[in-house]
Design an enzyme around this catalytic site. Structure first.
Site, mmCIF file in Angstrom:
data_model
loop_
_atom_site.group_PDB
_atom_site.id
_atom_site.type_symbol
_atom_site.label_atom_id
_atom_site.label_comp_id
_atom_site.label_asym_id
_atom_site.label_seq_id
_atom_site.Cartn_x
_atom_site.Cartn_y
_atom_site.Cartn_z
ATOM 1 N N ASN A 1 0.479 -1.145 -0.758
ATOM 2 C CA ASN A 1 -0.145 -0.295 0.008
ATOM 3 C C ASN A 1 1.310 1.567 0.059
ATOM 4 O OD1 ASN A 1 -2.052 2.023 -0.161
ATOM 5 N ND2 ASN A 1 -2.358 1.985 2.416
ATOM 6 N N LYS B 1 -0.087 3.894 -0.703
ATOM 7 C CA LYS B 1 -0.871 5.349 -0.423
ATOM 8 C C LYS B 1 -0.449 6.513 -0.581
ATOM 9 C CE LYS B 1 0.083 3.597 4.211
ATOM 10 N NZ LYS B 1 -0.083 3.462 6.153
ATOM 11 N N HIS C 1 -9.517 1.377 4.684
ATOM 12 C CA HIS C 1 -8.577 1.103 5.341
ATOM 13 C C HIS C 1 -8.397 1.978 6.699
ATOM 14 C CE1 HIS C 1 -4.330 2.185 5.769
ATOM 15 N NE2 HIS C 1 -3.878 1.252 5.295
ATOM 16 N N GLU D 1 -7.329 4.368 7.679
ATOM 17 C CA GLU D 1 -6.931 5.946 7.252
ATOM 18 C C GLU D 1 -8.404 6.266 6.304
ATOM 19 O OE1 GLU D 1 -3.645 5.220 4.357
ATOM 20 O OE2 GLU D 1 -2.029 4.972 7.062
ATOM 21 N N GLU E 1 -5.426 -5.416 10.349
ATOM 22 C CA GLU E 1 -4.504 -3.975 10.798
ATOM 23 C C GLU E 1 -4.909 -3.422 12.045
ATOM 24 O OE1 GLU E 1 -2.399 -3.020 6.617
ATOM 25 O OE2 GLU E 1 -4.383 -1.468 7.191
ATOM 26 N N GLY F 1 1.815 2.334 10.353
ATOM 27 C CA GLY F 1 2.944 3.189 10.779
ATOM 28 C C GLY F 1 3.327 3.960 11.483
ATOM 29 N N SER G 1 2.575 -2.003 10.499
ATOM 30 C CA SER G 1 5.090 -1.422 10.678
ATOM 31 C C SER G 1 5.323 -2.757 9.936
ATOM 32 C CB SER G 1 5.003 -1.405 12.008
ATOM 33 O OG SER G 1 4.545 -0.232 12.665
ATOM 34 N N GLY H 1 4.750 1.365 5.241
ATOM 35 C CA GLY H 1 6.184 2.263 4.844
ATOM 36 C C GLY H 1 7.125 1.332 3.987
HETATM 37 C C1 PEP Z 1 -1.187 0.193 5.703
HETATM 38 O O1 PEP Z 1 -0.525 0.963 5.492
HETATM 39 O O2 PEP Z 1 -1.583 -0.720 5.490
HETATM 40 C C2 PEP Z 1 0.340 -0.386 6.599
HETATM 41 C C3 PEP Z 1 0.299 -1.297 7.217
HETATM 42 O O3 PEP Z 1 0.940 1.399 6.544
HETATM 43 P P1 PEP Z 1 2.660 0.646 7.758
HETATM 44 O O4 PEP Z 1 2.889 -0.743 7.165
HETATM 45 O O5 PEP Z 1 3.447 1.995 7.474
HETATM 46 O O6 PEP Z 1 2.181 1.080 9.036
#
Ligand code: PEP
Length: 256
Positions: free
Chosen positions: A14, A16, A99, A101, A171, A177, A217, A239
């Site tokens: 992802n 983003k 998601h 976000e 998640e 993040g 993460s 990320g």
């Molecule tokens: C995500 O955006 O779905 C995600 C898991 O981000 P990160 O790996 O940065 O925590």
């Protein structure tokens, strides 16, 4: 109940709101140039909408799939700024729904996620349905209830075949993040609850087939421990997916 041999792990990136068409295509080519275990793992890149065409072209002829980060459930019409599933024809075969976000920053509700998931399936794409609890909810002991509520809101509109064909991403919001991943035991427990919820709604065969990823993460440092756990069928990576070598290390860790 789980039968890991029956499920192919899936690792999705992802990106983003990062990368445009040019650098997105470059990143996609860098991922494609890694020696990835495509025979064992499904690999998906989810660029922003403006990069879908360039990334789809960059990975053409490779087993890498392309996904949209966001869709609207109507097919066409006066919905300024939105992208429909039919508009992704030839560009994407996956789309993320729910998601955190989108839920937190753009007010997406469980019902919105249900509508989006149905539209994604109706268009012949695979939904990656994201669910997860906040830190307050976890601290209050409400994780199971939150996950059940979020996932049931989607499942109740799907057939058993549709739920089996979907991908679910567990998640935890507090892990996205933040650099603070769920422990392998926490991820495995929550994913077990999600699979049990699928079984209760649509029976054990659907629950055994649905792929449930962990996201939050995930990094080259923690991926082996997380993805080595039974029942964790890959990862949704934010990320770390912006670095081809890091993303490749995560894909390799997902191979059985
Ligand atoms: C995500 O955006 O779905 C995600 C898991 O981000 P990160 O790996 O940065 O925590």
């Amino acid at each position: 109940m789980t039968s890991p041999e029956a499920r192919r792990p899936i690792v999705a990136a992802n990106w983003k709101m990062n990368t445009g068409p040019h650098d997105g295509a470059e990143l996609a080519r860098a991922v494609a140039a890694e020696n990835l275990p495509f025979a064992q793992v499904d690999v998906v890149l989810c660029p922003p909408a403006t990069g879908l065409t360039a990334v789809a072209q960059a990975v053409q002829g490779t087993p890498i799939g392309v996904g949209a980060q966001h869709v609207y459930w109507e097919s066409s019409g006066a919905f300024t700024g939105e992208i429909s599933v039919p508009m992704l024809t030839g560009l994407a075969s996956y789309a993320i729904a729910g998601h955190s976000e989108r839920r937190q920053l753009f007010g997406e509700t469980d019902l919105d996620v249900q509508h989006k998931t149905l539209a994604i399936l109706a268009g012949g794409l695979t939904p990656i349905v994201a669910v997860g609890e906040s830190l307050d909810q976890r601290d209050a002991g409400a994780t199971l209830t939150v996950l059940r509520t979020q996932i049931t809101a989607v499942l109740e509109a799907l057939s058993p075949e549709q739920s089996a064909a979907s991908v679910i991403a567990y998640e935890p919001v507090w892990a996205i993040g933040t650099g603070r991943n769920a422990s392998p035991a926490q991820a495995q427990e929550a994913i077990g609850w999600i699979r049990d919820t699928v079984a209760a709604a649509h029976g054990c065969p659907a629950a055994e087939r649905v792929r449930i990823q962990y996201g939050g993460s995930v990094s080259p440092e923690n991926c082996e421990e997380l993805l080595g756990r039974e029942g964790i069928d890959g990862a949704l990576v934010g990320g770390a997916s912006l670095d081809a070598a890091k993303f490749a290390a995560i894909v390799r860790a997902a191979a059985p």
